[in-house]
Design a protein around this motif. Structure first.
Motif, PDB file in Angstrom:
ATOM      1  N   ALA A 180       0.818  -1.220   0.000  1.00  0.00           N
ATOM      2  CA  ALA A 180       0.000   0.000   0.000  1.00  0.00           C
ATOM      3  C   ALA A 180       0.846   1.262   0.000  1.00  0.00           C
ATOM      4  CB  ALA A 180      -0.939   0.006   1.205  1.00  0.00           C
ATOM      5  N   PHE A 181       2.140   1.147   0.340  1.00  0.00           N
ATOM      6  CA  PHE A 181       3.022   2.313   0.343  1.00  0.00           C
ATOM      7  C   PHE A 181       3.698   2.526  -1.010  1.00  0.00           C
ATOM      8  CE2 PHE A 181       2.601   1.280   4.805  1.00  0.00           C
ATOM      9  CZ  PHE A 181       2.506   2.525   5.399  1.00  0.00           C
ATOM     10  N   GLY A 182       3.465   1.618  -1.944  1.00  0.00           N
ATOM     11  CA  GLY A 182       4.145   1.682  -3.221  1.00  0.00           C
ATOM     12  C   GLY A 182       3.715   2.871  -4.067  1.00  0.00           C
ATOM     13  N   PRO A 183       4.649   3.465  -4.805  1.00  0.00           N
ATOM     14  CA  PRO A 183       4.314   4.626  -5.639  1.00  0.00           C
ATOM     15  C   PRO A 183       3.393   4.280  -6.799  1.00  0.00           C
ATOM     16  CG  PRO A 183       6.567   3.876  -6.054  1.00  0.00           C
ATOM     17  CD  PRO A 183       6.073   3.095  -4.884  1.00  0.00           C
ATOM     18  N   ASP A 184       3.239   2.986  -7.096  1.00  0.00           N
ATOM     19  CA  ASP A 184       2.352   2.593  -8.188  1.00  0.00           C
ATOM     20  C   ASP A 184       0.893   2.530  -7.761  1.00  0.00           C
ATOM     21  OD1 ASP A 184       2.901   0.473  -6.502  1.00  0.00           O
ATOM     22  OD2 ASP A 184       2.729  -1.044  -8.076  1.00  0.00           O
ATOM     23  N   GLN A 185       0.622   2.722  -6.454  1.00  0.00           N
ATOM     24  CA  GLN A 185      -0.752   2.726  -5.967  1.00  0.00           C
ATOM     25  C   GLN A 185      -1.458   4.020  -6.366  1.00  0.00           C
ATOM     26  OE1 GLN A 185      -2.205   0.106  -4.149  1.00  0.00           O
ATOM     27  NE2 GLN A 185      -0.312  -0.969  -4.670  1.00  0.00           N
ATOM     28  N   ALA A 186      -2.757   3.907  -6.643  1.00  0.00           N
ATOM     29  CA  ALA A 186      -3.523   5.100  -7.006  1.00  0.00           C
ATOM     30  C   ALA A 186      -3.546   6.107  -5.863  1.00  0.00           C
ATOM     31  CB  ALA A 186      -4.942   4.704  -7.399  1.00  0.00           C
ATOM     32  N   ASP A 187      -3.652   5.611  -4.643  1.00  0.00           N
ATOM     33  CA  ASP A 187      -3.668   6.468  -3.455  1.00  0.00           C
ATOM     34  C   ASP A 187      -2.811   5.818  -2.378  1.00  0.00           C
ATOM     35  OD1 ASP A 187      -4.257   8.463  -1.660  1.00  0.00           O
ATOM     36  OD2 ASP A 187      -6.203   7.627  -1.076  1.00  0.00           O
ATOM     37  N   PRO A 188      -1.483   5.904  -2.513  1.00  0.00           N
ATOM     38  CA  PRO A 188      -0.601   5.205  -1.571  1.00  0.00           C
ATOM     39  C   PRO A 188      -0.726   5.731  -0.145  1.00  0.00           C
ATOM     40  CG  PRO A 188       0.664   6.707  -2.948  1.00  0.00           C
ATOM     41  CD  PRO A 188      -0.729   6.670  -3.510  1.00  0.00           C
ATOM     42  N   MET A 189      -0.522   4.835   0.809  1.00  0.00           N
ATOM     43  CA  MET A 189      -0.506   5.265   2.201  1.00  0.00           C
ATOM     44  C   MET A 189       0.704   6.146   2.445  1.00  0.00           C
ATOM     45  SD  MET A 189      -1.859   2.143   4.568  1.00  0.00           S
ATOM     46  CE  MET A 189      -3.494   1.449   4.289  1.00  0.00           C
ATOM     47  N   ARG A 190       0.539   7.067   3.388  1.00  0.00           N
ATOM     48  CA  ARG A 190       1.598   8.016   3.707  1.00  0.00           C
ATOM     49  C   ARG A 190       2.164   7.726   5.088  1.00  0.00           C
ATOM     50  NH1 ARG A 190      -1.467  13.475   3.404  1.00  0.00           N
ATOM     51  NH2 ARG A 190       0.556  14.226   4.180  1.00  0.00           N
ATOM     52  N   LEU A 191       3.474   7.754   5.182  1.00  0.00           N
ATOM     53  CA  LEU A 191       4.141   7.643   6.473  1.00  0.00           C
ATOM     54  C   LEU A 191       4.559   9.048   6.888  1.00  0.00           C
ATOM     55  CD1 LEU A 191       5.183   5.685   8.642  1.00  0.00           C
ATOM     56  CD2 LEU A 191       7.351   5.623   7.415  1.00  0.00           C
ATOM     57  N   ILE A 192       3.985   9.533   7.977  1.00  0.00           N
ATOM     58  CA  ILE A 192       4.214  10.918   8.400  1.00  0.00           C
ATOM     59  C   ILE A 192       5.382  10.958   9.385  1.00  0.00           C
ATOM     60  CG2 ILE A 192       3.154  12.983   9.346  1.00  0.00           C
ATOM     61  CD1 ILE A 192       1.794  11.892   6.824  1.00  0.00           C
ATOM     62  N   VAL A 193       6.486  11.578   8.971  1.00  0.00           N
ATOM     63  CA  VAL A 193       7.653  11.757   9.844  1.00  0.00           C
ATOM     64  C   VAL A 193       7.727  13.237  10.218  1.00  0.00           C
ATOM     65  CG1 VAL A 193      10.157  11.605  10.056  1.00  0.00           C
ATOM     66  CG2 VAL A 193       8.889   9.802   8.851  1.00  0.00           C
ATOM     67  N   HIS A 194       7.587  13.515  11.491  1.00  0.00           N
ATOM     68  CA  HIS A 194       7.544  14.905  11.960  1.00  0.00           C
ATOM     69  C   HIS A 194       8.938  15.493  12.127  1.00  0.00           C
ATOM     70  CE1 HIS A 194       5.870  18.379  14.149  1.00  0.00           C
ATOM     71  NE2 HIS A 194       6.931  18.269  14.942  1.00  0.00           N
ATOM     72  N   SER A 195       9.861  14.722  12.707  1.00  0.00           N
ATOM     73  CA  SER A 195      11.189  15.261  13.000  1.00  0.00           C
ATOM     74  C   SER A 195      12.201  14.135  13.119  1.00  0.00           C
ATOM     75  CB  SER A 195      11.172  16.082  14.296  1.00  0.00           C
ATOM     76  OG  SER A 195      10.678  15.311  15.374  1.00  0.00           O
ATOM     77  N   ARG A 196      13.472  14.515  12.958  1.00  0.00           N
ATOM     78  CA  ARG A 196      14.578  13.560  13.067  1.00  0.00           C
ATOM     79  C   ARG A 196      15.686  14.180  13.905  1.00  0.00           C
ATOM     80  NH1 ARG A 196      15.351  11.480   6.886  1.00  0.00           N
ATOM     81  NH2 ARG A 196      17.272  10.638   7.789  1.00  0.00           N
ATOM     82  N   TYR A 197      16.269  13.358  14.785  1.00  0.00           N
ATOM     83  CA  TYR A 197      17.343  13.802  15.669  1.00  0.00           C
ATOM     84  C   TYR A 197      18.527  12.850  15.555  1.00  0.00           C
ATOM     85  CZ  TYR A 197      13.779  16.586  18.145  1.00  0.00           C
ATOM     86  OH  TYR A 197      12.785  17.472  18.477  1.00  0.00           O
ATOM     87  N   PRO A 198      19.752  13.334  15.750  1.00  0.00           N
ATOM     88  CA  PRO A 198      20.881  12.416  15.882  1.00  0.00           C
ATOM     89  C   PRO A 198      20.703  11.546  17.129  1.00  0.00           C
ATOM     90  CG  PRO A 198      21.621  14.687  15.605  1.00  0.00           C
ATOM     91  CD  PRO A 198      20.151  14.749  15.857  1.00  0.00           C
ATOM     92  N   LEU A 199      21.275  10.365  17.113  1.00  0.00           N
ATOM     93  CA  LEU A 199      21.185   9.467  18.269  1.00  0.00           C
ATOM     94  C   LEU A 199      21.599  10.190  19.549  1.00  0.00           C
ATOM     95  CD1 LEU A 199      20.772   6.592  19.450  1.00  0.00           C
ATOM     96  CD2 LEU A 199      23.190   6.157  18.913  1.00  0.00           C
ATOM     97  N   GLU A 200      22.626  11.034  19.455  1.00  0.00           N
ATOM     98  CA  GLU A 200      23.134  11.737  20.628  1.00  0.00           C
ATOM     99  C   GLU A 200      22.092  12.674  21.237  1.00  0.00           C
ATOM    100  OE1 GLU A 200      24.559  11.472  17.734  1.00  0.00           O
ATOM    101  OE2 GLU A 200      26.483  10.438  18.059  1.00  0.00           O
ATOM    102  N   ASP A 201      21.093  13.067  20.447  1.00  0.00           N
ATOM    103  CA  ASP A 201      20.060  13.992  20.921  1.00  0.00           C
ATOM    104  C   ASP A 201      18.752  13.265  21.224  1.00  0.00           C
ATOM    105  OD1 ASP A 201      21.831  16.096  20.654  1.00  0.00           O
ATOM    106  OD2 ASP A 201      21.137  16.630  18.645  1.00  0.00           O
ATOM    107  N   ALA A 202      18.844  12.004  21.593  1.00  0.00           N
ATOM    108  CA  ALA A 202      17.638  11.229  21.893  1.00  0.00           C
ATOM    109  C   ALA A 202      16.819  11.860  23.012  1.00  0.00           C
ATOM    110  CB  ALA A 202      18.012   9.791  22.263  1.00  0.00           C
TER     111      ALA A 202
END
Length: 334
Positions: free
Chosen positions: A290-312
């Motif tokens: 369902a996440f594949g780009p060939d889907q008519a309406d692919p599911m979206r994975l929402i990533v809000h933010s990313r931190y380095p491991l050191e900033d966990a």
């Protein structure tokens, strides 16, 4: 290897996170060693740091329930043709994700879905397995039913909205701001409830002509128990997967009996390896394409933010303040 461990505080206020060096795990029978690229941050990690969610016996003491990365080594009994060294994967863990390497049962390893980058894939295993196992395998959500999802803007909530919608269910959500509710609407939620100033029981009843929700997915626990029972439809299923609002509450069994309602309390982390293998397999079969780009309406994975491991610790602070929409990730290595 570098890893982020939990250090208990002397004053009893939970613990803090500290970067340390620890021996690299050695994969055992039917395990693989993953060189971690990214790790998902989950509410369970925060609870573990606070001293409220200890790992099961035999699990790593390090936090982290999902990762993405590359196969670095195979334990005895693994097929090198199926999982060659260097293969990009993501995986469901019982612990140990906040580290440069993690050992994982081979049956808990998943391919990176088409349409997602390798780091993004770290945000998927725990959430996807939680959503599918609870909405479908436990609650049996089906076409034409109504589901109430508490915390609709969370990592679990944002995927649960899409999964429920894809099943043909009507989706009602609660969230704490108009910005979060707008995000839920963009993902398919039809009825939006701001829990800070609206009574979700009344709103659910109004939206369903007094019937209530067939399924409720709840991360709050005790604080919402009485209201959740009132919001249930006849033959409704209340699935409790979190305890943000406490562990203990009274319930009117009479109200539950009249509705023939069910309360289902589940935890993914404490299940046996065999049970989790079944969940991983069924989740992959149901959702990965369902996440594949060939889907008519692919599911979206929402990533809000990313931190380095050191900033966990900063990532945990953002999780605790609930200012995020979707998932928070830790970048561990390139």
């Amino acid at each position: 290897m570098k890893a982020m461990r939990i250090v208990s505080e002397q004053n009893g206020d939970g613990g803090s996170l500290e970067l340390t060096r620890t021996p690299r795990p050695v994969p055992q029978h039917r395990e693989v060693l993953i060189q971690v690229v990214a790790a998902g941050v989950n509410r369970a990690d925060v609870m573990q740091r606070q001293g409220n969610y200890p790992p099961p016996p035999g699990a790593s003491e390090l936090p982290g329930l999902e990762v993405s990365g590359r196969i670095a080594a195979l334990g005895p009994g693994c097929d090198s043709d199926e999982l060659p060294i260097g293969l990009e994967v993501c995986a469901l863990l019982t612990g140990g994700g906040y580290a440069e390497y993690a050992a994982v049962p081979v049956d808990h390893v998943l391919p990176v879905p088409a349409g997602l980058s390798l780091p993004e894939a770290a945000a998927l295993p725990e959430v996807a397995c939680t959503v599918w196992s609870n909405l479908v395998m436990e609650a049996g959500l089906s076409r034409g039913e109504t589901v109430l999802i508490h915390g609709g803007s969370s990592g679990i909530g944002t995927l649960a909205i899409q999964v429920a919608s894809s099943l043909g269910a009507r989706v009602i959500v609660t969230a704490g701001s108009q910005e979060k509710l707008r995000a839920c609407a963009e993902l398919g939620a039809e009825v939006l409830i701001n829990y800070r100033d609206e009574d979700f029981v009344e709103k659910v009843k109004s939206a369903t002509e007094g019937r209530g929700a067939d399924v409720i997915l709840d991360v709050v626990g005790a604080k919402y128990l009485e209201q959740n029972v009132r919001a249930l439809a006849p033959d409704g299923r209340l699935v409790v997967i979190g305890l943000i609002g406490g562990r203990r509450a009274e319930v009117d069994l009479g109200a539950l009996l009249v509705k023939r309602g069910r309360i289902i309390a589940t935890s993914l982390r404490s299940r046996s390896d065999e049970a989790k293998s079944t969940i991983v397999r069924q989740t992959r079969e149901a959702l990965w394409d369902a996440f594949g780009p060939d889907q008519a309406d692919p599911m979206r994975l929402i990533v809000h933010s990313r931190y380095p491991l050191e900033d966990a610790a900063q990532a945990h602070h953002e999780m605790e303040t609930s200012t995020h929409i979707g998932k928070i990730l830790l970048d561990v290595s390139s």
